[in-house]
Motif scaffolding. Structure first.
Motif, PDB file in Angstrom:
ATOM      1  N   LEU A 208       0.837  -1.205   0.000  1.00 48.51           N
ATOM      2  CA  LEU A 208       0.000   0.000   0.000  1.00 48.51           C
ATOM      3  C   LEU A 208       0.872   1.255   0.000  1.00 48.51           C
ATOM      4  CD1 LEU A 208      -2.434  -1.190   2.826  1.00 48.51           C
ATOM      5  CD2 LEU A 208      -2.914  -1.231   0.371  1.00 48.51           C
ATOM      6  N   PRO A 209       1.685   1.440  -1.030  1.00 49.12           N
ATOM      7  CA  PRO A 209       2.640   2.565  -1.020  1.00 49.12           C
ATOM      8  C   PRO A 209       1.971   3.936  -1.003  1.00 49.12           C
ATOM      9  CG  PRO A 209       2.521   1.562  -3.194  1.00 49.12           C
ATOM     10  CD  PRO A 209       1.763   0.658  -2.277  1.00 49.12           C
ATOM     11  N   GLU A 210       0.714   4.007  -1.448  1.00 46.36           N
ATOM     12  CA  GLU A 210       0.008   5.286  -1.440  1.00 46.36           C
ATOM     13  C   GLU A 210      -0.517   5.652  -0.062  1.00 46.36           C
ATOM     14  OE1 GLU A 210      -3.036   2.215  -1.430  1.00 46.36           O
ATOM     15  OE2 GLU A 210      -1.125   2.441  -2.495  1.00 46.36           O
ATOM     16  N   LEU A 211      -0.483   4.680   0.865  1.00 44.24           N
ATOM     17  CA  LEU A 211      -1.080   4.893   2.179  1.00 44.24           C
ATOM     18  C   LEU A 211      -0.115   4.675   3.333  1.00 44.24           C
ATOM     19  CD1 LEU A 211      -3.675   5.438   3.830  1.00 44.24           C
ATOM     20  CD2 LEU A 211      -4.179   2.980   3.678  1.00 44.24           C
ATOM     21  N   VAL A 212       0.884   3.807   3.162  1.00 43.68           N
ATOM     22  CA  VAL A 212       1.725   3.366   4.272  1.00 43.68           C
ATOM     23  C   VAL A 212       3.188   3.664   4.023  1.00 43.68           C
ATOM     24  CG1 VAL A 212       2.530   1.353   5.577  1.00 43.68           C
ATOM     25  CG2 VAL A 212       0.121   1.531   4.925  1.00 43.68           C
ATOM     26  N   VAL A 213       3.880   4.091   5.070  1.00 50.14           N
ATOM     27  CA  VAL A 213       5.329   4.244   5.040  1.00 50.14           C
ATOM     28  C   VAL A 213       5.886   3.558   6.287  1.00 50.14           C
ATOM     29  CG1 VAL A 213       5.271   6.495   6.187  1.00 50.14           C
ATOM     30  CG2 VAL A 213       7.235   5.878   4.779  1.00 50.14           C
ATOM     31  N   ALA A 214       7.045   2.931   6.131  1.00 48.79           N
ATOM     32  CA  ALA A 214       7.629   2.177   7.239  1.00 48.79           C
ATOM     33  C   ALA A 214       8.988   2.718   7.649  1.00 48.79           C
ATOM     34  CB  ALA A 214       7.743   0.698   6.874  1.00 48.79           C
ATOM     35  N   THR A 215       9.360   3.892   7.150  1.00 43.59           N
ATOM     36  CA  THR A 215      10.648   4.491   7.487  1.00 43.59           C
ATOM     37  C   THR A 215      10.432   5.747   8.321  1.00 43.59           C
ATOM     38  OG1 THR A 215      10.638   5.744   5.408  1.00 43.59           O
ATOM     39  CG2 THR A 215      11.775   3.621   5.409  1.00 43.59           C
ATOM     40  N   MET A 216      11.464   6.107   9.077  1.00 41.71           N
ATOM     41  CA  MET A 216      11.367   7.214  10.018  1.00 41.71           C
ATOM     42  C   MET A 216      11.300   8.593   9.352  1.00 41.71           C
ATOM     43  SD  MET A 216      11.450   6.194  13.242  1.00 41.71           S
ATOM     44  CE  MET A 216      11.822   4.724  14.206  1.00 41.71           C
ATOM     45  N   ALA A 217      11.807   8.719   8.133  1.00 38.60           N
ATOM     46  CA  ALA A 217      11.946  10.030   7.498  1.00 38.60           C
ATOM     47  C   ALA A 217      10.605  10.753   7.414  1.00 38.60           C
ATOM     48  CB  ALA A 217      12.543   9.859   6.110  1.00 38.60           C
ATOM     49  N   LYS A 218      10.502  11.890   8.073  1.00 37.70           N
ATOM     50  CA  LYS A 218       9.240  12.623   8.098  1.00 37.70           C
ATOM     51  C   LYS A 218       8.852  13.148   6.717  1.00 37.70           C
ATOM     52  CE  LYS A 218       9.107  13.933  12.957  1.00 37.70           C
ATOM     53  NZ  LYS A 218       8.912  15.029  13.920  1.00 37.70           N
ATOM     54  N   ALA A 219       9.839  13.411   5.885  1.00 35.53           N
ATOM     55  CA  ALA A 219       9.544  13.942   4.552  1.00 35.53           C
ATOM     56  C   ALA A 219       8.720  12.970   3.719  1.00 35.53           C
ATOM     57  CB  ALA A 219      10.843  14.267   3.828  1.00 35.53           C
ATOM     58  N   GLN A 220       8.770  11.680   4.067  1.00 37.71           N
ATOM     59  CA  GLN A 220       8.048  10.668   3.300  1.00 37.71           C
ATOM     60  C   GLN A 220       6.650  10.404   3.835  1.00 37.71           C
ATOM     61  OE1 GLN A 220      10.342   7.061   2.734  1.00 37.71           O
ATOM     62  NE2 GLN A 220      12.267   8.186   2.633  1.00 37.71           N
ATOM     63  N   ARG A 221       6.270  11.068   4.927  1.00 37.79           N
ATOM     64  CA  ARG A 221       5.012  10.726   5.589  1.00 37.79           C
ATOM     65  C   ARG A 221       3.808  11.536   5.131  1.00 37.79           C
ATOM     66  NH1 ARG A 221       6.632  10.344  11.969  1.00 37.79           N
ATOM     67  NH2 ARG A 221       8.762   9.567  11.693  1.00 37.79           N
ATOM     68  N   THR A 222       3.987  12.566   4.330  1.00 35.15           N
ATOM     69  CA  THR A 222       2.887  13.441   3.950  1.00 35.15           C
ATOM     70  C   THR A 222       1.732  12.646   3.354  1.00 35.15           C
ATOM     71  OG1 THR A 222       4.423  15.256   3.511  1.00 35.15           O
ATOM     72  CG2 THR A 222       2.210  15.440   2.574  1.00 35.15           C
ATOM     73  N   GLY A 223       0.579  12.747   3.988  1.00 40.80           N
ATOM     74  CA  GLY A 223      -0.611  12.070   3.494  1.00 40.80           C
ATOM     75  C   GLY A 223      -0.613  10.569   3.703  1.00 40.80           C
ATOM     76  N   LYS A 224       0.361  10.061   4.456  1.00 42.56           N
ATOM     77  CA  LYS A 224       0.456   8.617   4.674  1.00 42.56           C
ATOM     78  C   LYS A 224       0.489   8.301   6.165  1.00 42.56           C
ATOM     79  CE  LYS A 224       3.077   7.902   0.381  1.00 42.56           C
ATOM     80  NZ  LYS A 224       4.277   7.275  -0.229  1.00 42.56           N
ATOM     81  N   VAL A 225       0.396   7.031   6.468  1.00 43.66           N
ATOM     82  CA  VAL A 225       0.462   6.568   7.853  1.00 43.66           C
ATOM     83  C   VAL A 225       1.795   5.861   8.069  1.00 43.66           C
ATOM     84  CG1 VAL A 225      -0.539   5.039   9.599  1.00 43.66           C
ATOM     85  CG2 VAL A 225      -2.036   6.326   8.040  1.00 43.66           C
ATOM     86  N   PHE A 226       2.557   6.359   9.029  1.00 46.42           N
ATOM     87  CA  PHE A 226       3.830   5.740   9.382  1.00 46.42           C
ATOM     88  C   PHE A 226       3.551   4.635  10.394  1.00 46.42           C
ATOM     89  CE2 PHE A 226       7.593   6.227  12.437  1.00 46.42           C
ATOM     90  CZ  PHE A 226       8.340   5.250  11.795  1.00 46.42           C
ATOM     91  N   ILE A 227       3.895   3.403  10.041  1.00 47.69           N
ATOM     92  CA  ILE A 227       3.794   2.297  10.986  1.00 47.69           C
ATOM     93  C   ILE A 227       5.099   2.239  11.761  1.00 47.69           C
ATOM     94  CG2 ILE A 227       3.452  -0.176  11.310  1.00 47.69           C
ATOM     95  CD1 ILE A 227       1.994  -0.283   8.669  1.00 47.69           C
TER      96      ILE A 227
END
Length: 290
Positions: A208-227
């Motif tokens: 679910l790359p459009e919804l989920v991110v699994a890395t700490m980098a805040k720049a990658q979290r816009t509009g997504k859910v960081f697990i």
């Protein structure tokens, strides 16, 4: 009129101070009301604190004032407050210790509330009666939405994590963080909890790359859910179920039913204040872990 009082709590004598002090200015919620909440929620909260060293987040001048984390128990604590000296989980030298408060009775909880310890944070592991640190008994996924994502998107991710855990034969449950996001829990599977959580997070980030991110980098979290799978690191703590949060209102980290998670459509669906949580517990009991 003095806003101090001396009370007896299950045989313990405590002096409570500044009960009229407003700790949540926007909501007019006082220290006395904080103490009342923790006293009334104690029957369902204390079992989730049992044998877990507690890290405090204190707000002596209210949620708009300066705050600080406190791991070491106050030197001015009553002599009946139980503590446990443990090696600091984050210690690199191996000889640093912390004298944690162990909240195993109502009087200790009331004493902490009187210190304006609004937030209570605990690890996913427990300690034995002689201070032996046990293996983690809980697995946690901390779901942190990056704006404009909200707890609504967290719910969609939580549903998918639940499916993955179900396939592995692992039951799970959820609670709000009391802040922007939510947390999912399970009893620790018979494997490394940190690696297992990381694998699940990375799998969903790929699916679910459009919804989920699994890395700490805040720049990658816009509009997504960081697990945030790293909450399973022994050095990390997570806000306890039923703990207050230091937000504009006295919001609570609230256990949820899966129906509530699935039905969530707007942020307000999953925002609960102290009074609302007390009503929920009176009606449904403790939903955490069920």
């Amino acid at each position: 009129m003095s806003s101090d009082a001396t009370v007896r709590v299950e045989g313990r004598v405590l002096k409570l101070t500044n009960l009229d002090k407003v700790l949540y200015p926007e909501f007019g919620f006082t220290k006395g009301e904080v103490i009342d909440y923790y006293t009334r929620i104690a029957p369902v909260l204390l079992p989730h604190l049992k044998d877990r060293p507690v890290t405090l987040k204190r707000y002596p001048n209210g949620v708009d004032g300066k705050w600080f984390f406190e791991k070491n128990a106050s030197e001015h604590r009553p002599d009946w407050v139980r503590t446990m000296r443990l090696e600091s989980p984050g210690s690199t030298k191996g000889n640093e210790t912390v004298n944690y408060v162990m909240v195993d009775e109502l009087a200790t909880l009331v004493w902490l509330a009187n210190l304006a310890a609004l937030e209570l944070h605990v690890p996913q592991w427990t300690v034995g009666p002689r201070g032996g640190k046990r293996d983690p008994d809980l697995l946690v996924f901390d779901l942190d939405p990056g704006a404009p994502a909200t707890v609504v998107e967290c719910c969609r991710v939580a549903e998918r994590i639940r499916e993955v855990l179900d396939d592995d034969g692992v039951d799970s449950w959820a609670k709000t963080s009391g802040n922007k996001g939510m947390q999912m829990y399970a009893y620790a599977p018979a494997k490394d909890t940190s690696e297992y959580a990381k694998a699940v997070a990375q799998r969903l980030a790929q699916e679910l790359p459009e919804l989920v991110v699994a890395t700490m980098a805040k720049a990658q979290r816009t509009g997504k859910v960081f697990i945030d799978w790293s909450q399973n690191n022994p050095a990390k703590t997570t806000v306890a179920p039923y703990s207050l949060r230091a937000r504009e209102r006295p919001a609570v980290s609230t256990p949820l039913t899966w129906d509530e998670v699935e039905d969530c459509e707007v942020v307000g669906d999953l925002v609960f204040t102290a009074d609302e949580v007390l009503e929920r517990v009176d009606s449904a009991g403790d939903l955490f872990g069920s």
